[in-house]
Scaffold this motif. Structure first.
Motif, PDB file in Angstrom:
ATOM      1  N   HIS A  37      -3.536 -50.171  85.217  1.00 10.08           N
ATOM      2  CA  HIS A  37      -4.403 -51.266  85.663  1.00 10.08           C
ATOM      3  C   HIS A  37      -3.648 -52.588  85.763  1.00 10.08           C
ATOM      4  O   HIS A  37      -3.744 -53.292  86.769  1.00 10.08           O
ATOM      5  N   ASP A  38      -2.907 -52.942  84.722  1.00 12.44           N
ATOM      6  CA  ASP A  38      -2.259 -54.257  84.665  1.00 12.44           C
ATOM      7  C   ASP A  38      -0.998 -54.355  85.518  1.00 12.44           C
ATOM      8  O   ASP A  38      -0.711 -55.404  86.082  1.00 12.44           O
ATOM      9  N   TYR A  39      -0.225 -53.268  85.590  1.00 11.73           N
ATOM     10  CA  TYR A  39       1.084 -53.333  86.259  1.00 11.73           C
ATOM     11  C   TYR A  39       1.210 -52.388  87.442  1.00 11.73           C
ATOM     12  O   TYR A  39       2.285 -52.273  88.021  1.00 11.73           O
ATOM     13  N   LYS A  40       0.123 -51.689  87.770  1.00  8.09           N
ATOM     14  CA  LYS A  40       0.145 -50.730  88.889  1.00  8.09           C
ATOM     15  C   LYS A  40       1.301 -49.747  88.739  1.00  8.09           C
ATOM     16  O   LYS A  40       1.956 -49.373  89.694  1.00  8.09           O
ATOM     17  N   LEU A  41       1.537 -49.343  87.488  1.00  9.90           N
ATOM     18  CA  LEU A  41       2.632 -48.441  87.156  1.00  9.90           C
ATOM     19  C   LEU A  41       2.054 -47.110  86.705  1.00  9.90           C
ATOM     20  O   LEU A  41       1.369 -47.040  85.682  1.00  9.90           O
ATOM     21  N   THR A  42       2.287 -46.074  87.475  1.00 13.35           N
ATOM     22  CA  THR A  42       1.809 -44.743  87.121  1.00 13.35           C
ATOM     23  C   THR A  42       2.811 -44.101  86.179  1.00 13.35           C
ATOM     24  O   THR A  42       3.977 -43.943  86.528  1.00 13.35           O
ATOM     25  N   THR A  43       2.338 -43.765  85.001  1.00 10.83           N
ATOM     26  CA  THR A  43       3.217 -43.172  84.000  1.00 10.83           C
ATOM     27  C   THR A  43       2.425 -42.159  83.188  1.00 10.83           C
ATOM     28  O   THR A  43       1.250 -41.942  83.431  1.00 10.83           O
ATOM     29  N   THR A  44       3.078 -41.555  82.232  1.00 11.59           N
ATOM     30  CA  THR A  44       2.418 -40.579  81.366  1.00 11.59           C
ATOM     31  C   THR A  44       2.630 -40.958  79.914  1.00 11.59           C
ATOM     32  O   THR A  44       3.508 -41.767  79.588  1.00 11.59           O
ATOM     33  N   ARG A  45       1.829 -40.343  79.069  1.00  9.67           N
ATOM     34  CA  ARG A  45       1.960 -40.562  77.629  1.00  9.67           C
ATOM     35  C   ARG A  45       3.366 -40.174  77.170  1.00  9.67           C
ATOM     36  O   ARG A  45       4.009 -40.872  76.397  1.00  9.67           O
ATOM     37  N   GLN A  46       3.858 -39.053  77.678  1.00 13.72           N
ATOM     38  CA  GLN A  46       5.175 -38.565  77.260  1.00 13.72           C
ATOM     39  C   GLN A  46       6.283 -39.541  77.655  1.00 13.72           C
ATOM     40  O   GLN A  46       7.218 -39.779  76.889  1.00 13.72           O
ATOM     41  N   THR A  47       6.158 -40.119  78.841  1.00 11.25           N
ATOM     42  CA  THR A  47       7.165 -41.084  79.294  1.00 11.25           C
ATOM     43  C   THR A  47       7.168 -42.307  78.393  1.00 11.25           C
ATOM     44  O   THR A  47       8.228 -42.814  78.017  1.00 11.25           O
ATOM     45  N   LEU A  48       5.983 -42.771  78.031  1.00  7.13           N
ATOM     46  CA  LEU A  48       5.890 -43.939  77.153  1.00  7.13           C
ATOM     47  C   LEU A  48       6.426 -43.622  75.761  1.00  7.13           C
ATOM     48  O   LEU A  48       7.130 -44.433  75.162  1.00  7.13           O
ATOM     49  N   GLN A  49       6.096 -42.444  75.250  1.00  2.96           N
ATOM     50  CA  GLN A  49       6.519 -42.071  73.899  1.00  2.96           C
ATOM     51  C   GLN A  49       8.023 -41.895  73.772  1.00  2.96           C
ATOM     52  O   GLN A  49       8.569 -42.000  72.678  1.00  2.96           O
ATOM     53  N   LYS A  50       8.711 -41.625  74.865  1.00  2.00           N
ATOM     54  CA  LYS A  50      10.166 -41.432  74.816  1.00  2.00           C
ATOM     55  C   LYS A  50      10.919 -42.730  74.551  1.00  2.00           C
ATOM     56  O   LYS A  50      12.067 -42.700  74.128  1.00  2.00           O
ATOM     57  N   GLN A  51      10.271 -43.865  74.817  1.00  3.37           N
ATOM     58  CA  GLN A  51      10.932 -45.157  74.664  1.00  3.37           C
ATOM     59  C   GLN A  51      10.749 -45.675  73.239  1.00  3.37           C
ATOM     60  O   GLN A  51       9.621 -45.951  72.822  1.00  3.37           O
ATOM     61  N   PRO A  52      11.836 -45.825  72.486  1.00  2.45           N
ATOM     62  CA  PRO A  52      11.718 -46.261  71.083  1.00  2.45           C
ATOM     63  C   PRO A  52      10.996 -47.599  70.914  1.00  2.45           C
ATOM     64  O   PRO A  52      10.203 -47.761  69.981  1.00  2.45           O
ATOM     65  N   ARG A  53      11.235 -48.562  71.798  1.00  2.00           N
ATOM     66  CA  ARG A  53      10.578 -49.866  71.667  1.00  2.00           C
ATOM     67  C   ARG A  53       9.070 -49.738  71.851  1.00  2.00           C
ATOM     68  O   ARG A  53       8.293 -50.352  71.128  1.00  2.00           O
ATOM     69  N   ILE A  54       8.668 -48.934  72.823  1.00  5.58           N
ATOM     70  CA  ILE A  54       7.241 -48.744  73.072  1.00  5.58           C
ATOM     71  C   ILE A  54       6.608 -47.989  71.915  1.00  5.58           C
ATOM     72  O   ILE A  54       5.538 -48.363  71.414  1.00  5.58           O
ATOM     73  N   ILE A  90      -2.759 -67.039  68.186  1.00  3.65           N
ATOM     74  CA  ILE A  90      -1.795 -67.151  67.086  1.00  3.65           C
ATOM     75  C   ILE A  90      -1.482 -65.775  66.527  1.00  3.65           C
ATOM     76  O   ILE A  90      -0.317 -65.442  66.265  1.00  3.65           O
ATOM     77  N   GLU A  91      -2.504 -64.944  66.358  1.00  8.66           N
ATOM     78  CA  GLU A  91      -2.296 -63.588  65.836  1.00  8.66           C
ATOM     79  C   GLU A  91      -1.403 -62.778  66.775  1.00  8.66           C
ATOM     80  O   GLU A  91      -0.486 -62.088  66.333  1.00  8.66           O
ATOM     81  N   LYS A  92      -1.644 -62.879  68.084  1.00 15.12           N
ATOM     82  CA  LYS A  92      -0.818 -62.153  69.056  1.00 15.12           C
ATOM     83  C   LYS A  92       0.619 -62.650  69.027  1.00 15.12           C
ATOM     84  O   LYS A  92       1.562 -61.858  69.086  1.00 15.12           O
ATOM     85  N   ARG A  93       0.791 -63.967  68.913  1.00 19.09           N
ATOM     86  CA  ARG A  93       2.151 -64.513  68.848  1.00 19.09           C
ATOM     87  C   ARG A  93       2.861 -64.062  67.577  1.00 19.09           C
ATOM     88  O   ARG A  93       4.051 -63.743  67.597  1.00 19.09           O
ATOM     89  N   ASP A  94       2.131 -64.029  66.472  1.00 24.22           N
ATOM     90  CA  ASP A  94       2.719 -63.565  65.217  1.00 24.22           C
ATOM     91  C   ASP A  94       3.168 -62.115  65.341  1.00 24.22           C
ATOM     92  O   ASP A  94       4.246 -61.744  64.860  1.00 24.22           O
ATOM     93  N   ARG A  95       2.341 -61.283  65.985  1.00 25.28           N
ATOM     94  CA  ARG A  95       2.704 -59.876  66.185  1.00 25.28           C
ATOM     95  C   ARG A  95       3.936 -59.759  67.074  1.00 25.28           C
ATOM     96  O   ARG A  95       4.839 -58.951  66.802  1.00 25.28           O
ATOM     97  N   THR A  96       4.011 -60.579  68.111  1.00 26.62           N
ATOM     98  CA  THR A  96       5.166 -60.561  69.003  1.00 26.62           C
ATOM     99  C   THR A  96       6.425 -60.975  68.257  1.00 26.62           C
ATOM    100  O   THR A  96       7.473 -60.330  68.375  1.00 26.62           O
ATOM    101  N   ILE A  97       6.334 -62.025  67.485  1.00 21.70           N
ATOM    102  CA  ILE A  97       7.484 -62.514  66.718  1.00 21.70           C
ATOM    103  C   ILE A  97       7.951 -61.446  65.739  1.00 21.70           C
ATOM    104  O   ILE A  97       9.152 -61.171  65.625  1.00 21.70           O
ATOM    105  N   GLU A  98       7.019 -60.821  65.047  1.00 18.62           N
ATOM    106  CA  GLU A  98       7.379 -59.786  64.083  1.00 18.62           C
ATOM    107  C   GLU A  98       8.083 -58.610  64.766  1.00 18.62           C
ATOM    108  O   GLU A  98       9.098 -58.115  64.291  1.00 18.62           O
ATOM    109  N   ARG A  99       7.559 -58.191  65.930  1.00 21.97           N
ATOM    110  CA  ARG A  99       8.179 -57.080  66.662  1.00 21.97           C
ATOM    111  C   ARG A  99       9.574 -57.457  67.130  1.00 21.97           C
ATOM    112  O   ARG A  99      10.526 -56.686  66.987  1.00 21.97           O
ATOM    113  N   LEU A 100       9.728 -58.667  67.668  1.00 20.54           N
ATOM    114  CA  LEU A 100      11.033 -59.102  68.151  1.00 20.54           C
ATOM    115  C   LEU A 100      12.047 -59.234  67.017  1.00 20.54           C
ATOM    116  O   LEU A 100      13.224 -58.915  67.196  1.00 20.54           O
ATOM    117  N   GLU A 101      11.593 -59.683  65.852  1.00 27.41           N
ATOM    118  CA  GLU A 101      12.501 -59.767  64.704  1.00 27.41           C
ATOM    119  C   GLU A 101      12.967 -58.376  64.277  1.00 27.41           C
ATOM    120  O   GLU A 101      14.141 -58.191  63.951  1.00 27.41           O
TER     121      GLU A 101
END
Length: 137
Positions: A37-54, A90-101
């Motif tokens: 919906h957001d990125y018009k990117l057709t993908t699968t659960r398996q493709t997403l799960q293969k990426q360590p960051r995701i 603020i909560e979303k930014r905190d989550r982003t900062i924590e993930r990036l750290e």
């Protein structure tokens, strides 16, 4: 047909997870739908799960959602809409900062491993620092 994810796609999915509402259930199927919906990117659960960051970002959001309500969640009912929206940002930014750290720490650890191994095998810093070849070379 699902396509391979490039760095930009992975960043988009991770940012989507950073912005995932904590009051909404998260499943791999819902994430696939949101990416479509957001990125018009057709993908699968398996493709997403293969990426360590995701996978890591998914796990963190899943833990937040399944965890006990936070103090900010309890207090949101008393807050005016504008303050509630600000608290969400603020909560979303905190989550982003924590993930990036976490990602930064993992990259630094990988760098130190490569540095140690290159030194062990006689590769110099100068050799490692050589610029990448261009298409003309």
């Amino acid at each position: 047909m699902a396509k391979h994810l490039n760095d930009k796609d992975i960043n988009n999915v991770v940012e989507l997870l950073d912005d995932w509402p904590t009051d909404t259930k998260l499943t791999w199927d819902k994430l696939v739908e949101a990416v479509q919906h957001d990125y018009k990117l057709t993908t699968t659960r398996q493709t997403l799960q293969k990426q360590p960051r995701i996978k890591s970002a998914y796990k963190e959001v899943k833990e937040i959602i399944s965890g006990s309500p936070t103090l900010s969640d309890k207090g949101k009912k008393k807050l005016p809409a504008s303050l509630s929206a600000a608290a969400d940002m603020i909560e979303k930014r905190d989550r982003t900062i924590e993930r990036l750290e976490k990602e930064n720490r993992a990259l630094l650890e990988q760098f130190h491993t490569w540095l140690y191994n290159s030194d062990l095998h006689g590769i110099t810093i100068a050799q490692l620092s050589q610029p990448l070849p261009t298409k003309d070379e």
